[in-house]
Each structure stands twice: as C-alpha cells, then as structure tokens.
Design an enzyme around this catalytic site. Structure first.
Site, PDB file in Angstrom:
ATOM      1  N   THR A 343       0.855  -1.195   0.000  1.00  0.00           N
ATOM      2  CA  THR A 343       0.000   0.000   0.000  1.00  0.00           C
ATOM      3  C   THR A 343       0.887   1.240   0.000  1.00  0.00           C
ATOM      4  O   THR A 343       1.927   1.274   0.662  1.00  0.00           O
ATOM      5  CB  THR A 343      -0.941   0.006   1.224  1.00  0.00           C
ATOM      6  N   HIS A 396       2.459 -11.531  14.355  1.00  0.00           N
ATOM      7  CA  HIS A 396       3.511 -12.057  15.228  1.00  0.00           C
ATOM      8  C   HIS A 396       3.260 -13.515  15.616  1.00  0.00           C
ATOM      9  O   HIS A 396       4.142 -14.171  16.198  1.00  0.00           O
ATOM     10  CB  HIS A 396       3.598 -11.197  16.494  1.00  0.00           C
TER      11      HIS A 396
END
Length: 425
Positions: A343, A396
């Site tokens: 993006t 994560h």
C-alpha cells in the site's frame, strides 16, 4: 408472470444491496438487458433480465438488502409498456365493456361454459375470478387467493381487488406509523447543532468489519525502516524516456518495490503465508495485492504471478487495475486471493503510517512520501537525500521480530542498489 430474482453471485457472496434500479414498473425490458445494479461486499454487479416483457412491479427499493434467490420484482411477458397500445380512454372502455359483459344475463350455454370454466379453475387451485379482476390483480402484483370476496358464489370481482389493495395499503401505512411511534426518540447528543447522517455503503461496512476483525484475530505489530531513494531515482531519470518509448508505459516506483518485495519474500517465506487453524499455509506463488483508493473505499486488486512479470508488465498491470478500480469495473477474480499486499500512502502525502493487515495474509508493506532530508553519509559529511520511510505490519503469531526486521532490511538493500534486483531473478 416471470419473477426477477437475485442471481448467484459467487461462492463467498450471499447477499447485497440494491444500489440502483435501472428499470421502473411499466418499462419494457428485453432478455439480457440490465434491470438493476447490486452492490456487494467486493464489487458491484448488474442484474439482467431472463425474460422479455414489461416490468410489472418491484418489491424492493434502492438501499434494501437482498439475498441470493430473493424475488425482487415481476415481469409481465405479455404486457405492453406504458404509452404503448391502446390509449387510456380505450382501455377504460374495454374495462367497462368487460364489466358489462360480466353483469349481462347469460344464456344457458354460456352459463354452462362459465360453470365448466369455474370448475376447472377451482380444481387447479386457482380462485374463481372475473377477467377484469384477474387483469387488475396482475397489474397490481396481487395474489387473488388472498383477496376476500362478497360474492355468495365466491367469485372475485374487480371491486373486491380494489378494496383489498386499499386495505393493504392502509394497513402497511398504519404499521409504519406504529413502528415509528414505538421507536425511542434519539438522544440529542449534539445539543441541537447541525449534523448529517449518511448510511455507510456495503463496501464501507465490509472494510470496517474486516479491519476490526484483523486487529482482534491477529497479533499485529509494525516495524519501520528508511530507504535512500537516490539510486532508484537516478535509474528512473536515466532510463525514463527510453523505457517509455519501448514499452509505452511510464517507469514508476511500484515495479521496483514489487520486485524487491518478491525477492525479500523468497528469503523470508513465512511472510508469504497464512494461518489455517493449527497449520501454516506457506505459498509457493507470488500474487501481490496493490491497495487502491476509490470513492467507495479501499480495494486491493491482485497482480497474479508478479514474479514472472517484467518491470514494464508490472507497471502496466498496476495502471490497468487502478483504472478498473476507479471505474468500478473490477471483477471478483481481480480481488480474490493474494499472498502479500503493498500500500502506498505516499501518493496522498503520508510521511509515516502503520498499515493494517489484509487478512488472512500475514504481511503488508507500507510505502510513504519521498522527503528530502539531511543525511549523514559518513562521520564528517551531511547531504540532502530523497528518503522514504517504509513500514511492515506482520502477524507475530508466525512471524518473529527478527524475520520482520530482516525482511525490511533486505528491501532497503535491494532498492539502494537497484541493479542487484537483476540478480534476484
């Protein structure tokens, strides 16, 4: 009478919102002609007619939510469009003649035929009704089996249909008023100050729900780095005109970043994966999503097999997908899948941001504005350099900090030495 139904859209789409009716009751329509535009979670699709005829009625309004298979109107396959055929005066005379014919005394032969006809209709489960009553019910989209009649023989007449329609409209109006009265008065939280309430589009609702869902279902972190864009800008400056002449497309920054991302993904494959229950799906392909801002919200069309495309092919496909997005011409195929997303908030002037994951992907790279800043090139000298902050948001749960930081460092190294991209294939 043919039904207008919401067609099958896609495996993952079960409902939508009617954005606009392209036809109205009384309009003629041909088979295959567009009747309405339907807004779904991902794209807008057009509902086409499966029959030729005249739009009899529409049971849903623009803004209503409908599901696949819902009946949203009817088409009279034998009808004529408003303004066609006989004039209103001729139609009134025809209707009066029908009524007169119904009330006129019948001969024994006609009575016998009428009884036979009524008997046949009743045996088929259809109500006994006069031709004018059937015609009026067809025009109004009413079910004759629901129309009460005052006739001792059970025959439904025109005036019965008219009374039923009036009572139905009155009951509907009363129901709306009662609902309105029973609803609690909204709290004046703005103390009389002017506000405007705007209903969120289906796409905006979907974007909002998905972004919240990603933050609730992933362990999202963001790490940052910065790139000295001097080398890339130098390459673009030297090859800009030649590239344009040979490929008829401008050499932009997106192809450099896409090539660098693919090379980094090959070194750190967990960022090209997704989680499915207790399993990690590690993708062996590189379908890169390119976030594009439109008037209706953010969409992420996908560049398929980006690792197999040249710089020119990447630049051209990014342009094509952006134009399709802004013209609302993206298909489901353009939006489905994707293994990683890029993006670019820099086109709007963003200097730094934390992009949100495009689930179920586990990584997204955020590009930002190129800003000239003083940079220490060694212990003694400072130079003004075109610098860009880049951000990597990652899940994560499967990507550790070491891999995420190393991923960004790899991109930084490749872009600060763009010729090295050739060695990465």
């Amino acid at each position: 009478m043919a039904e207008i139904k919401v067609p099958e859209l896609a495996e993952s789409i079960t409902e939508g919102t009617i954005a606009e009716w392209l036809k109205q009751p009384g309009d003629a329509v041909e088979k295959g002609e567009n009747i309405a535009e339907l807004e779904t979670d991902k794209i807008n699709v057009e509902i086409t007619s499966e029959h030729s005829g005249v739009i009899q009625d529409l049971s849903k309004e623009a803004g209503d939510t409908v599901e696949v298979g819902d009946v949203i109107g009817h088409i009279d396959e034998n009808g004529q469009a408003a303004g066609d055929g006989a004039s209103s005066e001729e139609k009134q005379q025809e209707s009066a003649a029908e009524d007169k014919q119904e009330t006129a005394p019948k001969t024994s032969e006609e009575a016998s035929e009428s009884q036979t006809s009524d008997s046949e209709e009743t045996s088929e489960g259809r109500p006994v009704a006069s031709p004018s009553a059937r015609k009026l019910a067809r025009e109004k989209g009413l079910d004759l089996t629901q129309v009460p009649t005052k006739d001792p023989m059970g025959r439904v007449r025109k005036e019965d249909v008219e009374d039923y329609e009036k009572n139905k409209a009155a009951a509907s109006s009363q129901g709306k008023e009662a609902k309105k009265e029973s609803a609690p008065a909204p709290k004046d939280e703005f103390e009389g100050k002017p506000v405007e309430r705007i209903k969120m589009s289906r796409r905006r609702q979907t974007i909002a729900n998905r972004l919240v869902d990603v933050q609730q279902t992933s362990a999202m972190l963001t790490t940052f780095n910065e790139i000295d864009m001097t080398a890339v800008m130098d390459v673009r400056k030297r090859w800009k005109e030649t590239f344009q002449e040979q490929h008829d497309v401008r050499l932009g920054f997106m192809s450099f970043f896409t090539k660098a991302v693919i090379a980094a993904l090959k070194h750190f494959p967990l960022l090209n994966a997704e989680i499915d229950g207790n399993e990690i799906i590690q993708k062996q392909f590189y379908d890169i999503g390119m976030a594009v801002s439109t008037d209706d919200g953010l969409v992420v069309p996908v560049v398929r097999d980006a690792d197999r495309k040249s710089f020119a092919e990447l630049e051209q496909e990014v342009i094509d997908l952006s134009l399709k997005a802004r013209d609302n011409k993206l298909t489901l195929k353009d939006l489905q899948g994707g293994s990683f997303t890029i993006t670019n908030g820099g086109v709007f002037g963003s200097l730094l941001s934390t992009p949100i994951l495009n689930g179920p992907q586990v990584g997204i790279l955020g590009m930002h504005k190129i800003q000239w800043r003083p940079v220490a090139v060694n212990q003694e000298n400072m130079e003004n350099r075109p610098m860009m902050y880049i951000a990597l948001s990652y899940d994560h749960r499967i990507v550790d900090g070491k891999e995420a930081v190393s991923f960004l460092v790899k991109i930084k190294e490749l872009l600060e030495d763009p010729e090295s991209l050739l060695l990465e294939g």
